[in-house]
Enzyme design. Structure first.
Site, short mmCIF file in Angstrom:
data_model
loop_
_atom_site.label_atom_id
_atom_site.label_comp_id
_atom_site.label_asym_id
_atom_site.label_seq_id
_atom_site.Cartn_x
_atom_site.Cartn_y
_atom_site.Cartn_z
N PHE A 11 -6.66 -1.50 -5.73
CA PHE A 11 -7.97 -1.99 -6.18
C PHE A 11 -8.86 -2.40 -5.00
CE2 PHE A 11 -9.87 -6.24 -7.66
CZ PHE A 11 -11.11 -5.67 -7.92
N ASP A 31 -0.10 4.59 1.33
CA ASP A 31 0.07 3.94 0.03
C ASP A 31 1.18 4.68 -0.71
OD1 ASP A 31 -2.29 2.26 -1.97
OD2 ASP A 31 -0.41 3.06 -2.76
N ASP A 32 2.09 3.94 -1.32
CA ASP A 32 3.18 4.63 -2.03
C ASP A 32 2.82 4.89 -3.49
OD1 ASP A 32 3.37 2.17 -3.20
OD2 ASP A 32 5.47 1.82 -2.69
N LEU A 33 1.59 4.56 -3.85
CA LEU A 33 1.06 4.76 -5.21
C LEU A 33 1.90 4.04 -6.27
CD1 LEU A 33 -0.04 8.54 -5.07
CD2 LEU A 33 -1.33 6.50 -4.41
N SER A 34 2.60 2.98 -5.86
CA SER A 34 3.34 2.20 -6.85
C SER A 34 2.36 1.48 -7.76
CB SER A 34 4.30 1.21 -6.18
OG SER A 34 3.60 0.40 -5.28
N ASP A 53 5.89 4.63 1.83
CA ASP A 53 6.20 3.21 1.72
C ASP A 53 6.03 2.59 3.10
OD1 ASP A 53 7.73 0.77 1.60
OD2 ASP A 53 8.82 1.58 -0.13
N ALA A 76 -1.15 -3.41 1.79
CA ALA A 76 -0.01 -2.97 0.97
C ALA A 76 0.86 -4.19 0.65
CB ALA A 76 0.82 -1.94 1.73
N TYR A 145 6.21 -14.75 -3.79
CA TYR A 145 4.96 -14.10 -3.35
C TYR A 145 4.18 -15.02 -2.39
CZ TYR A 145 0.15 -12.34 -3.74
OH TYR A 145 -1.11 -11.88 -3.46
N LYS A 149 3.50 -14.72 1.64
CA LYS A 149 2.12 -14.63 2.16
C LYS A 149 1.92 -15.68 3.25
CE LYS A 149 0.14 -11.21 -0.04
NZ LYS A 149 -0.21 -9.99 0.70
C1 UD1 Z 1 -4.13 -15.60 -9.37
C2 UD1 Z 1 -3.23 -14.45 -9.11
C3 UD1 Z 1 -1.84 -14.95 -9.07
C4 UD1 Z 1 -1.71 -16.09 -8.07
C5 UD1 Z 1 -2.73 -17.17 -8.33
C6 UD1 Z 1 -2.69 -18.20 -7.22
C7 UD1 Z 1 -4.23 -12.46 -10.01
C8 UD1 Z 1 -4.24 -11.48 -11.11
N1 UD1 Z 1 -3.38 -13.47 -10.16
O1 UD1 Z 1 -3.73 -16.13 -10.63
O2 UD1 Z 1 -1.03 -13.87 -8.72
O3 UD1 Z 1 -0.49 -16.72 -8.19
O4 UD1 Z 1 -4.00 -16.58 -8.38
O5 UD1 Z 1 -3.86 -18.85 -7.00
O6 UD1 Z 1 -4.92 -12.32 -9.03
N2 UD1 Z 1 -5.48 -15.95 -18.54
C9 UD1 Z 1 -5.64 -15.96 -19.91
N3 UD1 Z 1 -5.38 -14.81 -20.59
C10 UD1 Z 1 -4.94 -13.65 -19.98
C11 UD1 Z 1 -4.81 -13.68 -18.56
C12 UD1 Z 1 -5.07 -14.85 -17.89
O7 UD1 Z 1 -6.01 -16.97 -20.52
O8 UD1 Z 1 -4.73 -12.64 -20.66
C13 UD1 Z 1 -5.77 -17.20 -17.82
C14 UD1 Z 1 -4.62 -17.63 -16.92
O9 UD1 Z 1 -3.68 -18.40 -17.62
C15 UD1 Z 1 -5.37 -18.42 -15.85
C16 UD1 Z 1 -6.74 -17.70 -15.75
O10 UD1 Z 1 -6.86 -16.94 -16.94
O11 UD1 Z 1 -5.55 -19.73 -16.22
C17 UD1 Z 1 -6.83 -16.78 -14.57
O12 UD1 Z 1 -5.71 -15.92 -14.59
P1 UD1 Z 1 -5.46 -14.78 -13.49
O13 UD1 Z 1 -6.58 -13.83 -13.50
O14 UD1 Z 1 -4.08 -14.26 -13.70
O15 UD1 Z 1 -5.58 -15.54 -12.10
P2 UD1 Z 1 -4.80 -16.81 -11.51
O16 UD1 Z 1 -4.13 -17.60 -12.55
O17 UD1 Z 1 -5.79 -17.53 -10.66
#
Ligand code: UD1
Length: 308
Positions: A11, A31-34, A53, A76, A145, A149
């Site tokens: 993305f 990119d491994d296209l995973s 990879d 990656a 994760y 990082k």
């Molecule tokens: C993001 C990262 C996550 C990381 C976190 C740390 C992404 C996709 N996720 O999570 O890997 O650990 O930052 O800061 O980048 N929500 C809903 N319904 C859904 C999906 C999400 O209500 O279907 C809510 C979640 O519970 C959350 C909010 O929306 O409260 C945002 O969710 P998300 O987009 O996953 O991002 P982070 O939680 O910030």
């Protein structure tokens, strides 16, 4: 100028690749296209893509030796926190070891790089209460994760200082925009919201919608990355965000107004480990000349338009 973008079919990576090509760079993607897709890269005809990879050191070393890159953008990664919890060791080999192996080889061959940019995450801050998150705020990495990082950031900076490599780390907050895959419950919430609005699906809201996030549109992310390159930033960690705290309810309402439709919402309890509030301090980015070109309304309108 030659650039390597690992994860360049993903993305964020694919948007970066397109912008680097537009800047006239010779771009190579590994990119491994995973998770990435070839179709994400608009300029695929003039980009060299290796479906490999990043852990394949035989391949990586021969590539680095041969191409003598000026810029390396390391994107990656296993990008999902949930996947990292399922497969911590596998995640570690990609999110940490592959980066270190690459740096070590760069050091071994004395590659005269102009910049090595490592992409980290707001996940390193964990669930600590202080806001806004500054780059020197306390960290509390809570998942494999986030731990990877953070540890990798430290190594990337140490390589900069100890071996005089121009290294820099960025921490992405919540990035959204075209090309983000909505297929898992752990996908970015804006890609899920877009999918629900477009295909009349029920949106599951975890919690009461009062949780806050700092969303940044992909075009602004690219603006920030290019600025960091243009200004030869090194030995630094920078937040990449909008600097604006909005609740999920506010975001949903804004999106519904843009689309002119109402979501069907199914309420669920708060997701375990969910961060309650998140917002970045973006002073460092602003001092480079960054300004938000894509406030939420504009970003969402553009995202939605692209989906029609
Ligand atoms: C993001 C990262 C996550 C990381 C976190 C740390 C992404 C996709 N996720 O999570 O890997 O650990 O930052 O800061 O980048 N929500 C809903 N319904 C859904 C999906 C999400 O209500 O279907 C809510 C979640 O519970 C959350 C909010 O929306 O409260 C945002 O969710 P998300 O987009 O996953 O991002 P982070 O939680 O910030």
């Amino acid at each position: 100028m030659k650039a390597l973008v690992t994860g360049g079919a993903g993305f964020i990576g694919s948007h970066l690749v397109d912008s680097l090509v537009e800047k006239g760079m010779d771009v190579v993607v590994v990119d491994d296209l995973s998770m990435g897709k070839v179709s994400n890269i608009n300029n695929i005809d003039i980009v060299t893509l290796y479906i490999q990879d990043v852990r394949n050191q035989t391949f990586m070393q021969s590539l680095l030796q041969r191409e003598r890159f000026d810029y390396i953008y390391f994107l990656a990664a296993v990008a999902s926190v949930a996947d990292s919890i399922e497969h911590p060791n596998e995640t570690h080999s990609i999110n940490h070891n592959a980066v270190l192996d690459t740096l070590e080889f760069i050091r071994a061959i004395n590659l005269p790089l102009k910049q090595f940019l490592f992409t980290s995450s707001a996940a390193v801050y964990g669930n600590l209460p202080e806001l806004p998150k500054k780059e020197d705020s306390r960290v509390d990495p809570l998942s494999p994760y986030a731990i990877d990082k953070y540890a990798t950031e430290r190594y990337v900076l140490a390589y900069g200082q100890l071996y005089n490599l121009p290294t820099v780390c960025v921490r992405f907050f919540n990035v959204y925009g075209p090309g983000q895959n909505p297929s898992s419950p752990y996908s970015g919430v804006l890609s899920i919201l877009t999918d629900c609005l477009k295909n009349n699906r029920i949106f599951t809201l975890y919690g009461d919608g009062s949780q806050t996030r700092d969303f940044i549109y992909i075009e602004d992310v690219i603006q920030a990355l290019l600025l960091i390159t243009e200004k030869h930033v090194k030995n630094q960690v920078l937040n990449i965000a909008n600097g604006l705290e909005l609740s999920l309810s506010q975001i949903i309402e804004t999106y519904e107004n843009i689309v002119g439709d109402k979501l069907t919402i199914n309420n669920e309890t708060v997701r375990s480990g969910d961060v309650k509030r998140s917002v970045a301090s973006i002073g460092q980015l602003i001092s480079l000349g960054y300004s938000t070109h894509w406030p939420l309304k504009r970003g969402l309108a553009q995202y939605w338009k692209g989906e029609q």
